[in-house]
Every structure is written in C-alpha cells, then in structure tokens.
Design a protein around this motif. Structure first.
Motif, PDB file in Angstrom:
ATOM      1  N   MET A 175       0.840  -1.189   0.000  1.00  0.00           N
ATOM      2  CA  MET A 175       0.000   0.000   0.000  1.00  0.00           C
ATOM      3  C   MET A 175       0.883   1.250   0.000  1.00  0.00           C
ATOM      4  N   SER A 176       0.598   2.182  -0.915  1.00  0.00           N
ATOM      5  CA  SER A 176       1.398   3.403  -0.997  1.00  0.00           C
ATOM      6  C   SER A 176       1.022   4.358   0.124  1.00  0.00           C
ATOM      7  N   LEU A 177       1.944   5.221   0.464  1.00  0.00           N
ATOM      8  CA  LEU A 177       1.744   6.202   1.528  1.00  0.00           C
ATOM      9  C   LEU A 177       0.651   7.191   1.147  1.00  0.00           C
ATOM     10  N   ALA A 178      -0.220   7.512   2.104  1.00  0.00           N
ATOM     11  CA  ALA A 178      -1.277   8.489   1.850  1.00  0.00           C
ATOM     12  C   ALA A 178      -0.701   9.884   1.979  1.00  0.00           C
ATOM     13  N   VAL A 179      -0.822  10.685   0.926  1.00  0.00           N
ATOM     14  CA  VAL A 179      -0.315  12.054   0.901  1.00  0.00           C
ATOM     15  C   VAL A 179      -1.464  12.988   0.554  1.00  0.00           C
ATOM     16  N   GLN A 180      -1.660  13.999   1.389  1.00  0.00           N
ATOM     17  CA  GLN A 180      -2.682  15.007   1.130  1.00  0.00           C
ATOM     18  C   GLN A 180      -2.019  16.258   0.578  1.00  0.00           C
ATOM     19  N   ARG A 181      -2.425  16.667  -0.605  1.00  0.00           N
ATOM     20  CA  ARG A 181      -1.860  17.851  -1.241  1.00  0.00           C
ATOM     21  C   ARG A 181      -2.645  19.091  -0.792  1.00  0.00           C
ATOM     22  N   VAL A 182      -1.938  20.103  -0.312  1.00  0.00           N
ATOM     23  CA  VAL A 182      -2.540  21.357   0.133  1.00  0.00           C
ATOM     24  C   VAL A 182      -2.300  22.397  -0.953  1.00  0.00           C
ATOM     25  N   THR A 183      -3.375  22.892  -1.541  1.00  0.00           N
ATOM     26  CA  THR A 183      -3.299  23.829  -2.664  1.00  0.00           C
ATOM     27  C   THR A 183      -3.763  25.219  -2.236  1.00  0.00           C
ATOM     28  N   PRO A 184      -3.555  26.237  -3.082  1.00  0.00           N
ATOM     29  CA  PRO A 184      -3.874  27.612  -2.673  1.00  0.00           C
ATOM     30  C   PRO A 184      -5.353  27.820  -2.364  1.00  0.00           C
ATOM     31  N   GLN A 185      -5.606  28.641  -1.345  1.00  0.00           N
ATOM     32  CA  GLN A 185      -6.960  29.065  -1.011  1.00  0.00           C
ATOM     33  C   GLN A 185      -7.291  30.345  -1.787  1.00  0.00           C
ATOM     34  N   PRO A 186      -8.585  30.693  -1.891  1.00  0.00           N
ATOM     35  CA  PRO A 186      -8.964  31.891  -2.668  1.00  0.00           C
ATOM     36  C   PRO A 186      -8.400  33.173  -2.070  1.00  0.00           C
ATOM     37  N   VAL A 187      -8.110  34.131  -2.934  1.00  0.00           N
ATOM     38  CA  VAL A 187      -7.695  35.454  -2.486  1.00  0.00           C
ATOM     39  C   VAL A 187      -8.884  36.132  -1.805  1.00  0.00           C
ATOM     40  N   PRO A 188      -8.712  36.706  -0.620  1.00  0.00           N
ATOM     41  CA  PRO A 188      -9.826  37.354   0.078  1.00  0.00           C
ATOM     42  C   PRO A 188     -10.383  38.523  -0.732  1.00  0.00           C
ATOM     43  N   ASN A 228       5.328  23.495  -5.558  1.00  0.00           N
ATOM     44  CA  ASN A 228       4.554  24.681  -5.171  1.00  0.00           C
ATOM     45  C   ASN A 228       3.583  24.419  -4.033  1.00  0.00           C
ATOM     46  N   ASP A 229       3.049  23.209  -3.935  1.00  0.00           N
ATOM     47  CA  ASP A 229       2.076  22.904  -2.899  1.00  0.00           C
ATOM     48  C   ASP A 229       2.769  22.374  -1.635  1.00  0.00           C
ATOM     49  N   ILE A 230       1.963  22.126  -0.613  1.00  0.00           N
ATOM     50  CA  ILE A 230       2.437  21.431   0.588  1.00  0.00           C
ATOM     51  C   ILE A 230       1.877  20.015   0.553  1.00  0.00           C
ATOM     52  N   HIS A 231       2.670  19.047   0.982  1.00  0.00           N
ATOM     53  CA  HIS A 231       2.266  17.644   0.958  1.00  0.00           C
ATOM     54  C   HIS A 231       2.276  17.120   2.394  1.00  0.00           C
ATOM     55  N   ASP A 247       6.662   7.202   8.768  1.00  0.00           N
ATOM     56  CA  ASP A 247       7.031   6.191   9.764  1.00  0.00           C
ATOM     57  C   ASP A 247       8.553   6.135   9.855  1.00  0.00           C
ATOM     58  N   LEU A 248       9.088   6.697  10.927  1.00  0.00           N
ATOM     59  CA  LEU A 248      10.534   6.816  11.082  1.00  0.00           C
ATOM     60  C   LEU A 248      11.139   5.666  11.872  1.00  0.00           C
ATOM     61  N   THR A 249      10.343   4.650  12.167  1.00  0.00           N
ATOM     62  CA  THR A 249      10.844   3.529  12.965  1.00  0.00           C
ATOM     63  C   THR A 249      11.558   2.475  12.122  1.00  0.00           C
ATOM     64  N   GLY A 250      11.373   2.512  10.801  1.00  0.00           N
ATOM     65  CA  GLY A 250      12.035   1.533   9.938  1.00  0.00           C
ATOM     66  C   GLY A 250      13.475   1.923   9.640  1.00  0.00           C
ATOM     67  N   ARG A 251      14.201   1.012   8.998  1.00  0.00           N
ATOM     68  CA  ARG A 251      15.589   1.259   8.634  1.00  0.00           C
ATOM     69  C   ARG A 251      15.839   0.797   7.204  1.00  0.00           C
ATOM     70  N   ALA A 302       7.559   8.597   0.510  1.00  0.00           N
ATOM     71  CA  ALA A 302       6.752   9.803   0.326  1.00  0.00           C
ATOM     72  C   ALA A 302       7.037  10.457  -1.022  1.00  0.00           C
ATOM     73  N   PHE A 303       8.313  10.563  -1.389  1.00  0.00           N
ATOM     74  CA  PHE A 303       8.649  11.175  -2.675  1.00  0.00           C
ATOM     75  C   PHE A 303       8.111  10.343  -3.845  1.00  0.00           C
ATOM     76  N   ASP A 304       8.106   9.025  -3.697  1.00  0.00           N
ATOM     77  CA  ASP A 304       7.523   8.179  -4.742  1.00  0.00           C
ATOM     78  C   ASP A 304       6.032   8.462  -4.889  1.00  0.00           C
ATOM     79  N   ALA A 305       5.348   8.654  -3.752  1.00  0.00           N
ATOM     80  CA  ALA A 305       3.913   8.933  -3.812  1.00  0.00           C
ATOM     81  C   ALA A 305       3.635  10.315  -4.408  1.00  0.00           C
ATOM     82  N   ILE A 306       4.502  11.284  -4.102  1.00  0.00           N
ATOM     83  CA  ILE A 306       4.328  12.644  -4.635  1.00  0.00           C
ATOM     84  C   ILE A 306       4.723  12.706  -6.103  1.00  0.00           C
ATOM     85  N   GLY A 307       5.730  11.936  -6.478  1.00  0.00           N
ATOM     86  CA  GLY A 307       6.203  11.941  -7.857  1.00  0.00           C
ATOM     87  C   GLY A 307       7.382  12.855  -8.082  1.00  0.00           C
TER      88      GLY A 307
END
Length: 567
Positions: free
Chosen positions: A1-14, A183-186, A191-195, A204-209
């Motif tokens: 199973m690939s890592l779940a990554v949520q992409r945060v994109t720009p919000q509207p200009v006020p 440009n976005d935030i991911h 999981d930092l317990t593996g080696r 994570a980079f594989d999931a982001i591309g």
C-alpha cells in the motif's frame, strides 16, 4: 500500500485583497496580495513574504491585515519563489535576498505607498525579513521577526549550542520534505521507525512523484549559503523587535541573534526584545495544555476562531506599536521598553537589558550519580561539587529510543506533556534539586556543562530541564543537545527562559542518548545515520566531582538562589 499524501493547494484570495504578479529581476513572477490602508492615502507598508500560501487560514493574513490597515498601514503579503501561486524553482533559503529587494522596490513605486516599509512575521517569514536586511534596500526601516532566526537554512545547526555538531533534526527534515518539494504542501505521516530512515522519505517522494532538493541537501550534509549579500549582522542596521518564545524550538538561535546584535556597534541602539511564554505556533504557557472544553475559555487557536482572535491581538499588538514609532514616527523610540519579558507562572516585566541587570549567575552541581539512573528523585543538584570523582552510566539503545518531550515541538505547549514516565526510564539520568521553599525565578540563559565519554565513536547527548511538581508531574522548561566524537567536556546551551519555579516544585535535569522522533537516532558508528540498517548500541559515562564538575548553570533573580539550592 502506498503512503497516503494530502496535497494542500492555494486558497482563494480574500475579497478585500488585490493580487498582483510582481516581476523579479530574472523575470520570475511572484504572487503578491495588497491590502489598502483604511486612510485611502499613501501609507507606510507592512510586508510579509512566506511559503505557506498567503491566503491560508494557517497564516491568517486576512485577519492580520485588518489589524494593520485599521491603523493606517498598507499590507503586502507574498508567496515566495516556487511556492503556491508564485513561479520559480522550489528551494527554500535561496533567492530571498534579491526577491526581497525587488519586492521592496516594487512597493515604493506604487501610488498607495509612501516609500516606507516594515516587515513582519513568524518563522520562515522571519527569515525573509533578515534576507531583506541583507539586501540593504533603503525603504526597509524596521522589522519584527517572530520565533525565527538568521541561521535555519539546510545544513546549518538551527539551535547550535556552540559545542560543535548537532544531532540531525528530524522535524526539520520532514518539514523540508512536506513544504519544499513543489509549489504545494504535501501532508503525510512518515514512519521513522524503519531502517534505513531515509526509506520512509523515499516512499513519500515516490507517492508525490518528485523529490525535495532541500531534503537532499540535509541528508547529504551539504550546507546552503542563504545570503548572497552580507550576513544580516554585517548589513546596514535597521530597528528590530525580536519576538521570542521561551518554548519555541528555534528559541536558542533567535536569542543568539538578539544577543549578538545587542552587542554590536550600530545595531545595539536599535534592538528591542519581547519574550513571551509561547511555543513556535503561539500557544501560551498559561493555557497549556490548550483545550476548547466547555468549562474554560477556548485556547486552541488552530481549531477555534475565538482563541485565534485573542492570539492575533497578542502577536500583532507589539508590532503595531513598534511600527508606529519607526515607520510613522508618532512617538520617540525611548517610549518603547528595550526589553519586555514574561516570567512564566507570574507576569510581564520590563528591563533595560537582557538578562535583567539584577539577574545573577548560579550553579547547581550534579551529585550522587549512583542514584541518577534510578527513579525520581535520582541524583541531586547540589550547591557545590562533591570532592571525590564519581560516575554514572546510561545506555543508548537504538531499538528502545527515549521519547521526545513532544511528538511535535512546534506545538510544545498545545499538549504540554507530562514527562514523569520518561524520567523513570532506566536509560536516562535524572538529577533533582530540593523543593523550592520560595519562588525561584529563572531569567536568562541556562547551560549544562557535562563531562562525558562513550563506548561509541560518535554519540548524542540530550538534556532537558523540567519543572517537577509536588504531584509528580514533570513538564519542560528548556532543552538542548550536542553530538560528540570524543570524550571530554560538553557545553550544551539550553536556551534562555523567564520561568518561575513555584514553592513546592523542584528542578529536574534529565540526560539521555536519544530524542525520538524529534531527532535522528545516532548510528553508534561511523556509518551515516540516514543509511544505516543496523545502528549500534553504546554506553555513556558521566563524570562528576571537583575535578570534573558537571553542572547546571542558571541565571536567577535576586533572593532566589537559596530557594532553589543554587549559589
């Protein structure tokens, strides 16, 4: 199973902002919002340049702008190069000097600008202020850097204690991977317990591309030179209001900036300090742990708008007062206190200098080391060193790492974790002072001086100073760390603080060989800790006594030394 990554994109200009695409000298366009001053006339401008989406709730600049525009300032907020709506390569800490200069130049040519600019903001958008100082644009008349520092670029030890290399900061590495990949935030849970540890980021980079260039610099140990102009210390002085958090994870480095500039000719005359009992995300000690429970006022500003408004008043109020003096000239600089600082569990104070002139140095010596590996109270913090040389040992086990004081130190006070269980671990050393009979007020730098050696060729030493309450709860006051590759004396800066140890409470000093997940576990060998699949266990020895006086150095207010067992 690939890592779940949520992409945060720009919000509207006020609706009350107008976005412009501002051209830099190399043709790159940076997305820039303008909030006009309420006066409708040319006005001084408050500029913020940041990588977190200028229109996100996280930076709340639509709300911040209203506070400044109501006081007659125009506000400009910009996505830095390579982030969100702005063009250019995504690599933090590069290009900010030139982009800062070019943005200042653009502002001065606008009809709503009177040609005077100040800068404001937290963390990375405190760093962009220092970059603009390096650019030496004449329109920049004052800055208000909050919970930040001049030296947090990849490859630079953010909270260097002056004792050499620092254990790699995993939180900072994760930040690079999440924020500085494109440009976005991911957002992802790594999981930092593996080696090897690097494999988790590769997933994570594989999931982001794509990869984060800043991450690769950190892992490769390649320092990034953040200033293509003079270092800010060597640039033309401008008035600075340093807004420091006693619980900020960049606090050691921020106070290093303040103390360095306060001692420099030219700069000293324009240095001001506001130091609050806050963490990096502006949670207050008096509210910790933050909650929105029905039986108390809302205090979690990341979740509650009422708490957010209160927090924004606190962080913008000193800046507006400062800009009124140095951008508008409505009052003389002498009307501003040089130092405003909060004593934790007590109240606000003012002083002519920091530390306060009346503060004095005090030392507590690590004694009874044979008891230090046992449960609390462990060894003692004594007013003078024991005559004989004594030792204590603690182990470093990469398969059983000592937990960090908080899972996320950017939010140190949101949860304000009770660390009693950590103090009772058999792989840490603990030394405690007698319970205070009277308030013990800490007001200045704290340092641990430890004589240590290890069975490993490289080892880490993590130190925490905690407030041990009568009911046994233990909560962080300050912390620091150092990495060593030889036996000898380590001087570990734990930062500055303003903190009252209340009657019945006692100081507890904890020493450990790991701090996970905040810091990368040591390999225990000459192998890269990022790449090792089999880190090595080790044993560390602490030496105490008159010949090797391991000790805790404090700065205390008068009448406090005897109450905490310090002299």
């Amino acid at each position: 199973m690939s890592l779940a990554v949520q992409r945060v994109t720009p919000q509207p200009v006020p609706p009350h902002a107008r976005q412009h695409m501002v051209r830099m000298r190399d043709g790159v366009l940076l997305a820039t919002d303008v909030y006009a001053a309420d006066t409708g006339e040319p006005a001084p401008t408050v500029l913020a340049r940041l990588p977190y989406d200028k229109n996100s709730r996280y930076v709340f600049f639509d709300r911040i702008a209203k506070r400044f525009t109501a006081r007659g300032y125009a506000v400009v907020v910009q996505d830095v190069r390579g982030k969100f709506r702005s063009q250019g390569r995504t690599l933090g800490w590069t290009g900010e000097v030139d982009d800062g200069y070019d943005t200042l130049e653009w502002i001065t040519r606008q009809p709503w600008s009177d040609g005077v600019v100040g800068m404001f903001g937290d963390s990375y958008y405190g760093f962009t202020q220092w970059s603009a100082v390096s650019s030496q644009h004449p329109a920049l008349r004052a800055i208000v850097p909050r919970v930040t520092c001049t030296s947090n670029a990849p490859g630079i030890a953010t909270y260097d204690s002056g004792s050499g290399p620092q254990p790699p900061w995993l939180e900072g590495t994760t930040y690079q991977a999440q924020v500085w990949t494109d440009n976005d935030i991911h957002e992802f849970d790594v999981d930092l317990t593996g080696r090897p540890v690097i494999a988790a980021y590769q997933e994570a980079f594989d999931a982001i591309g794509k990869r984060s260039a800043g991450f690769d610099l950190i892992v490769g140990g390649i320092p990034l030179a953040p200033y293509n102009g003079p270092h800010p210390y060597d640039a033309r002085p401008v008035p600075v209001l340093h807004c420091v958090g006693w619980f900020d994870n960049l606090g050691i480095a921020h106070m290093r900036d303040y103390t360095e500039l306060a001692g420099r000719s030219g700069w000293a005359a324009v240095q001001y300090l506001v130091a609050d009992t806050i963490d990096h995300e502006n949670y207050f000690l008096e509210d910790a742990p933050a909650t929105s429970a029905a039986d108390r006022p809302a205090t979690d500003h990341l979740a509650d708008d009422t708490a957010l408004e209160r927090m924004l008043d606190s962080c913008t109020g000193p800046a507006i007062e400062f800009f009124d003096v140095f951008l508008k000239g409505v009052a003389h600089p002498d009307s501003l206190p040089r130092v405003r600082w909060k004593l934790g569990h007590e109240s606000w104070h003012t002083a002519a200098t920091w530390p306060p002139p009346e503060a004095t140095a005090a030392e507590l010596y690590l004694a009874d080391p044979a008891a230090a590996a046992a449960t609390v109270p462990g060894g003692t913090l004594a007013p003078r060193p024991a005559v004989p040389t004594e030792t204590a040992e603690w182990r470093y086990d990469p398969d059983d790492l000592v937990p960090s004081a908080a899972a996320d130190t950017f939010l140190q006070l949101r949860d304000h974790v009770d660390e009693r269980r950590t103090l009772d671990r058999d792989d840490v050393l603990v030394f405690t002072a007698p319970a205070a009979e009277h308030p013990l007020d800490l007001a200045g730098p704290v340092q641990a001086v430890l004589h240590v050696e290890s069975t490993a060729p490289t080892f880490d030493v993590f130190v925490r100073l905690l407030d041990l309450a009568p009911d046994g709860t233990a909560r962080l006051i300050v912390r620091g760390c150092a990495q060593a590759d030889a036996p000898g004396e380590l001087r570990i800066a734990l930062g500055h603080t303003g903190y009252r140890v209340r009657p019945g409470h006692r100081l507890a000093l904890m020493i450990a060989g790991s701090d996970f997940p905040n810091h990368l576990p040591n390999s225990g060998s000459l192998e890269s800790p990022w790449l090792t699949t089999s880190p090595k266990a080790s044993r560390q020895t602490l030496w105490t006594g008159a010949a090797r006086p391991s000790r805790l150095s404090l700065t205390v207010l008068p009448g406090n030394a005897e109450g905490g067992g310090a002299r």
